[in-house]
Structure formats: structure tokens, C-alpha cells
Scaffold this motif. Sequence first.
Motif, short mmCIF file in Angstrom:
data_model
loop_
_atom_site.label_atom_id
_atom_site.label_comp_id
_atom_site.label_asym_id
_atom_site.label_seq_id
_atom_site.Cartn_x
_atom_site.Cartn_y
_atom_site.Cartn_z
N GLY A 39 15.61 31.60 43.22
CA GLY A 39 16.10 33.19 42.77
C GLY A 39 15.62 34.03 44.19
O GLY A 39 16.17 35.05 43.95
N GLY B 156 17.79 34.04 46.58
CA GLY B 156 19.05 34.62 47.17
C GLY B 156 19.33 33.34 48.26
O GLY B 156 20.34 33.87 49.00
N LYS B 157 18.95 32.22 48.15
CA LYS B 157 19.93 31.44 48.88
C LYS B 157 21.26 31.21 48.90
O LYS B 157 21.91 31.11 49.97
N GLY B 158 21.63 31.18 47.50
CA GLY B 158 23.03 30.85 47.31
C GLY B 158 23.99 32.12 47.63
O GLY B 158 24.95 31.94 48.49
N THR B 159 23.37 33.22 47.37
CA THR B 159 23.97 34.57 47.57
C THR B 159 24.35 34.88 49.10
O THR B 159 25.31 35.24 49.54
N THR C 159 22.42 21.37 47.77
CA THR C 159 22.24 20.13 46.80
C THR C 159 22.08 20.35 45.00
O THR C 159 22.50 19.80 44.47
N ARG D 20 24.62 19.92 40.17
CA ARG D 20 25.38 20.49 38.62
C ARG D 20 26.75 19.76 38.60
O ARG D 20 27.07 19.71 37.52
N GLU E 7 11.89 19.91 37.53
CA GLU E 7 11.20 19.01 38.30
C GLU E 7 12.23 18.48 39.39
O GLU E 7 13.53 18.77 39.20
N VAL F 143 14.41 16.21 41.85
CA VAL F 143 14.93 15.13 41.69
C VAL F 143 14.59 13.96 42.96
O VAL F 143 14.23 14.61 43.75
N GLY G 200 18.65 24.73 49.68
CA GLY G 200 18.13 23.92 48.57
C GLY G 200 17.80 22.68 49.04
O GLY G 200 17.19 21.78 48.14
N ARG H 184 13.64 19.88 50.46
CA ARG H 184 12.68 20.55 49.53
C ARG H 184 11.13 19.60 49.55
O ARG H 184 10.26 19.91 48.78
N GLN I 297 12.05 14.77 52.82
CA GLN I 297 13.64 15.03 52.88
C GLN I 297 13.76 15.61 54.54
O GLN I 297 14.70 15.34 54.89
N ARG J 122 20.15 36.39 35.59
CA ARG J 122 21.31 35.40 35.57
C ARG J 122 21.59 34.62 34.29
O ARG J 122 22.68 34.45 34.03
N ARG K 153 22.77 29.48 33.21
CA ARG K 153 22.45 28.06 33.82
C ARG K 153 21.13 27.68 33.06
O ARG K 153 20.42 28.26 32.68
N ARG L 283 9.61 25.92 37.91
CA ARG L 283 10.46 25.67 39.33
C ARG L 283 9.44 26.52 40.29
O ARG L 283 9.45 26.04 41.48
N GLY M 253 15.16 43.88 48.43
CA GLY M 253 16.29 45.04 48.52
C GLY M 253 17.64 44.76 48.52
O GLY M 253 18.00 43.76 47.59
#
Length: 193
Positions: A11, A13-16, A32, A37, A58, A60, A86, A89, A93, A128, A134, A145, A173
Motif C-alpha cells: 500500500g 504506492g509502488k504500483g501507482t 512480481t 495475479r 505469505e 511465494v 515488489g 522481497r 532474491q 482499494r 483484490r 502482509r 501526501g
Amino acid sequence: MFNIVIFGPPGSGKGTQSKLIIEEYDLMHLSTGDILRGEMARKTPLGLEAKKLIEKGELVPDDIVIEMVKNKIDENLDQKGFIFDGFPRTCEQAEALDRLLEERNTTISVMISLEVEEDELVKRLLKRAEEEGRQDDNLDVIKNRIKVYNDVTCKVADYYGKTGRHRPVDGSGDIEKIFDRICGAINQEKASA
Ligand code: AP5
Ligand code: MG
């Protein structure tokens, strides 16, 4: 190639922000979570396996995720660079990504780490849940998470910190203001490269 990791808790804002960054810097977005998904939606064997873990919040297993990323990189070697969202992690990795990129004569230049208070993360993800539904956006799973992030994933920031590549950015912000801060950090990195 110019490669970035965008990092932060669920949440943050990585995707945004990735959507804005790929436009500005002409990079390929490699998330990832989005790939997993997609596998879940197509009900592939990997998707069915991942679903059980994702629905609990959890992680993967590393080998599965690393193989997925390796394939995506090799399918897109003609790109100007990647933004990894993502991933990584876990420290395993992160080490695997450094090796994969080194073998392809490139590297991660900078890790942008979005910092957001926990109350705000929960508020964004519950909103969301109402808007998009989701499956892992419900309070119990959100809490787990965030716990997995605090217990395991946040150590990845130290991994990049050791090689001077960790850039914390205030992720609270307005979306546009956060994007300006991120561009500031990226441009500084590009100027010193
Ligand atoms: P993943 O898909 O990576 O999810 P996540 O890390 O939990 O993060 P989110 O996608 O929920 O949040 P985000 O930071 O992208 O924020 P967003 O921009 O969407 O991973 C899901 C699962 O897959 C994991 O739990 C794990 O099981 C598995 N997985 C994935 N990668 C893995 C890996 N490498 N190894 C092992 N397992 C892996 O924003 C959130 C919401 O807030 C949106 O609605 C957005 O519109 C809103 N918002 C954004 N910015 C703002 C703002 N400034 N103000 C107000 N609202 C905002
Ligand atoms: Mg995301």
C-alpha cells in the motif's frame, strides 16, 4: 540499461508510482505481484500454488519468483531498463537479482524506498478493497502482509544500503508530490552515474 527497484510496504504506492516512472524514464515495469495475479487468473499450476500463499499474505518461495523474473528479463533484453516492483522481497532474491543482472552486464542503480505510516497503509488498502476487491485486501491479510514486510522484507533495504544504493523517499501526501520526490532521487543518481 538503467534499472531501479521500487520498494516499500503493502500500500505504499509502488504500483501507482511505477506507472508514472515508466512514462518519465521509458522503463519496463516488472511487478512480481502482477505476474502472480495473472497466473492466478489463468489458473495455471503456478497460479494455483501461489494463490494459497497470497491469500494468507505469505511470500511465494524464492526459487519460483526468481525463475519468473529471470524469464521476464530475458524476454525483454531490448528494453532501456526495468523498474522492479515488489521484488526483491528477501535477501536471497536481492542477491539473485544482482547475479542475474551482472551476468547480463547491467546492475540496479538505485532502490527507491517509499516510507508511509502503517495507519495510512491500512486505510489505502481497505479503500482499494471496496473499489477493486483484490483478494488479499482484507484486514487480517493486510496485517499479515505488513508483518511479513517488517519481519523479512525490510532487511532488503539494508542489503542495498551496504552498497550505497538505498534512497528513502517520503511516500505520504499527494501522488504527484511523491512522484516529484522520486524523480529528484532518480535524477541525482543519473547525474552521479
Ligand atoms: P504485491 O502485489 O507486490 O503487493 P504488496 O507489496 O502487498 O503491495 P500492493 O500492490 O498492495 O501496494 P503498492 O505498494 O503497489 O501500492 P499501490 O500503488 O497499489 O504482492 C502481493 C503478494 O504476492 C505478496 O503478499 C506475496 O504473497 C506475493 N509476492 C509478490 N511478489 C513476491 C516476491 N518477490 N516474493 C514472494 N512473494 C511475492 O497503492 C495502494 C492503494 O493506495 C491504491 O488503491 C492506490 O490508488 C492508493 N494510493 C497510492 N498512492 C496514494 C497516495 N499518495 N495517497 C492516497 N492513496 C494512494
Ligand atoms: Mg503493487
